[in-house]
Design an enzyme around this catalytic site. Structure first.
Site, mmCIF file in Angstrom:
data_model
loop_
_atom_site.group_PDB
_atom_site.id
_atom_site.type_symbol
_atom_site.label_atom_id
_atom_site.label_comp_id
_atom_site.label_asym_id
_atom_site.label_seq_id
_atom_site.Cartn_x
_atom_site.Cartn_y
_atom_site.Cartn_z
ATOM 1 N N GLU A 38 0.614 -1.414 0.045
ATOM 2 C CA GLU A 38 -0.036 0.094 -0.203
ATOM 3 C C GLU A 38 0.977 1.233 -0.138
ATOM 4 O O GLU A 38 1.664 1.389 0.921
ATOM 5 C CB GLU A 38 -0.948 0.117 1.099
ATOM 6 C CG GLU A 38 -1.923 1.225 1.242
ATOM 7 C CD GLU A 38 -2.672 1.661 0.132
ATOM 8 O OE1 GLU A 38 -3.256 0.373 -0.422
ATOM 9 O OE2 GLU A 38 -2.911 2.560 -0.190
ATOM 10 N N THR A 82 -6.050 2.532 -5.063
ATOM 11 C CA THR A 82 -5.941 0.863 -5.066
ATOM 12 C C THR A 82 -6.608 0.229 -6.038
ATOM 13 O O THR A 82 -6.435 -0.738 -6.703
ATOM 14 C CB THR A 82 -6.348 0.661 -3.706
ATOM 15 O OG1 THR A 82 -5.562 1.097 -2.724
ATOM 16 C CG2 THR A 82 -6.471 -0.834 -3.510
HETATM 17 C C1 GP9 Z 1 -8.942 0.121 1.402
HETATM 18 C C2 GP9 Z 1 -7.517 0.336 0.702
HETATM 19 C C3 GP9 Z 1 -7.324 1.558 0.682
HETATM 20 O O1 GP9 Z 1 -9.776 -1.102 1.367
HETATM 21 O O2 GP9 Z 1 -7.557 -0.699 -0.257
HETATM 22 O O3 GP9 Z 1 -7.441 2.048 -0.846
HETATM 23 P P1 GP9 Z 1 -6.992 3.425 -1.238
HETATM 24 O O4 GP9 Z 1 -7.425 4.409 -0.362
HETATM 25 O O5 GP9 Z 1 -5.322 3.415 -1.079
HETATM 26 O O6 GP9 Z 1 -7.686 3.591 -2.488
HETATM 27 MN MN MN Z 2 -4.004 2.444 -2.168
#
Ligand code: GP9
Ligand code: MN
Length: 432
Positions: A38, A82
């Site tokens: 992440e 994400t």
């Molecule tokens: C939450 C995570 C965050 O389930 O995948 O996503 P993002 O805010 O980075 O798009």
């Molecule tokens: Mn993300």
């Protein structure tokens, strides 16, 4: 309509890049484990804060001969963050110019992505592990449309408040508590782990870290290093579990960063930590920071090492399918295999900016990658080259938009592919 579809097909077929014969099937039959890092940017790799490595384990993977490590790999997400990264990796089709494709179109659109292809061609089972609610980014629906057999969302884990940070289960717990499910999946499997602890605003309780933040005065910049360090330790622990369970030797482990963690406005604070001055910081520098890790770790492989070719998230699917020996020529994919001699090194960003191995184009301005300086008087040759590339980038993005917005894949069945029936999947917490 069929003419809309044909335009897309003509484009993707013309841009098809055939696999490198050495790499095709190099990981045939192996489990594929994808680790989503992440908000993890490439500059963290090998970076030292006050003399201390931030991510020693990921650094060791990056520098290992069993890993194909990409030094010039870029995130290409838009507002879907994400979910856009996931979409590109699973389908090799771009996200939308605004919003998230998963949220906007993910319930009804037809997908021809990694889980279904791997299952139909090579008998892979498939699963996603993620310590947040299954409804976030509409994953519950999209994963069924992709043909994911299992989705281990927050409901599978112990989510008492001590176990959580803002976006779900702490990464160490996600990995630790997933292994019991992973071990029971039918092999070969395709399994994706979406981490969350290194997400803005980058907070983790003192108990869980011994790493000292930076001191730029911007608390999200400062703590980014702390949660990145925690993520690094989490991945190391996961590798230990994989080794202990015996899964490691029979797996190919793919790691990628989904998008930036530090925004362009905060880059001015970050600049000093990168040995740069905020007063000379430009769009060129912001674009360089869109690099994210992409690593393919294949235990036993000895010919890996650091790869210099330019590419991005759109290129992952054909690359991985070729590694496990699956022909991709009949699928509609906008990316090209990173190992192919015909791989296209023009990396398109969602806002039509792009980067090539030699220069970076932002809002029509051309920057020399070597000097970072703007080329204010390009030669006619360069000007024409940039014009052609920019036409290609715009065409590609608009074809992708047309494909998505008109749900054109419902009119196209790749040779030997069976359309996914989402009703075959049910992610209720009853994994027996
Ligand atoms: C939450 C995570 C965050 O389930 O995948 O996503 P993002 O805010 O980075 O798009
Ligand atoms: Mn993300």
């Amino acid at each position: 309509s069929s003419s809309d579809l044909n335009k897309v097909l003509t484009f993707t077929q013309e841009h098809y890049a055939k696999p490198d014969s050495q790499m095709f099937g190099a990981a045939k039959g192996k489990n594929i484990i994808v680790i989503h890092l992440e908000s993890f940017q490439q500059f963290l790799i090998n970076y030292r804060l006050d003399g201390k490595e931030v991510t020693p384990f990921l650094n060791s993977l990056y520098n290992d001969k069993s890993t194909y490590s990409f030094a010039n790999f870029f995130n290409q997400v838009g507002q879907g963050k994400t979910s856009d990264a996931e979409n590109m990796l699973e389908t090799s089709i771009y996200g939308l110019p605004q919003g998230s494709l998963f949220s906007a179109l993910g319930t009804d659109n037809t997908f021809q992505g990694a889980p279904a292809i791997l299952n139909q061609k090579e008998g892979y089972s498939s699963a996603v592990f993620h310590g947040n609610k299954g409804s976030f980014w509409n994953r519950n629906s999209v994963y069924k449309n992709l043909g994911y057999q299992y989705f281990f969302d927050a409901s599978y884990f112990n989510t008492t408040s001590n176990n959580l940070t803002e976006y779900g289960l702490k990464d160490k717990l996600l990995f630790h508590d997933s292994v019991k499910y992973l071990e029971r999946l039918q092999q070969p499997f395709y399994a994706k782990f979406i981490t969350v602890s290194n997400h803005f605003p980058y907070t983790i309780d003192q108990k869980n870290t011994d790493f000292k933040p930076a001191n730029t005065g911007d608390s999200s910049v400062d703590n980014y290093f702390v949660t990145a360090h925690y993520l690094d330790q989490s991945v190391k622990e996961f590798f230990d579990y994989l080794k202990k369970s015996g899964l490691y030797d029979n797996s190919m482990i793919v790691l990628y960063g989904d998008h930036y963690g530090i925004s362009n406005s905060r880059n001015l604070k970050l600049a000093s930590l990168l040995g740069k001055s905020s007063s000379t910081w430009t769009d060129f520098d912001n674009t360089q920071l869109q690099r994210v890790p992409f690593m393919i770790h294949i235990p036993g492989q000895k010919n890996g090492g650091i790869q210099q070719q330019y590419g991005g998230e759109i290129d992952v699917l054909p690359t991985l399918l070729h590694l496990v020996g699956i022909d991709t020529s009949s699928y509609i994919q906008f990316g090209t295999d990173l190992f192919s001699k015909q791989h296209d090194q023009v990396v398109a960003f969602r806002n039509e900016n792009f980067i090539t191995p030699n220069y970076t184009v932002v809002d029509g301005n051309i920057y020399d990658n070597k000097t970072g300086l703007q080329i204010t008087h390009p030669s006619t040759t360069l000007e024409n080259k940039v014009k052609n590339e920019s036409t290609k980038v715009n065409t590609e993005l608009s074809l992708s938009d047309s494909l998505n917005n008109k749900n054109l894949l419902r009119f196209y069945v790749p040779n030997g592919f069976t359309p996914v029936n989402p009703q075959n999947y049910d992610y209720k917490n009853d994994f027996g």
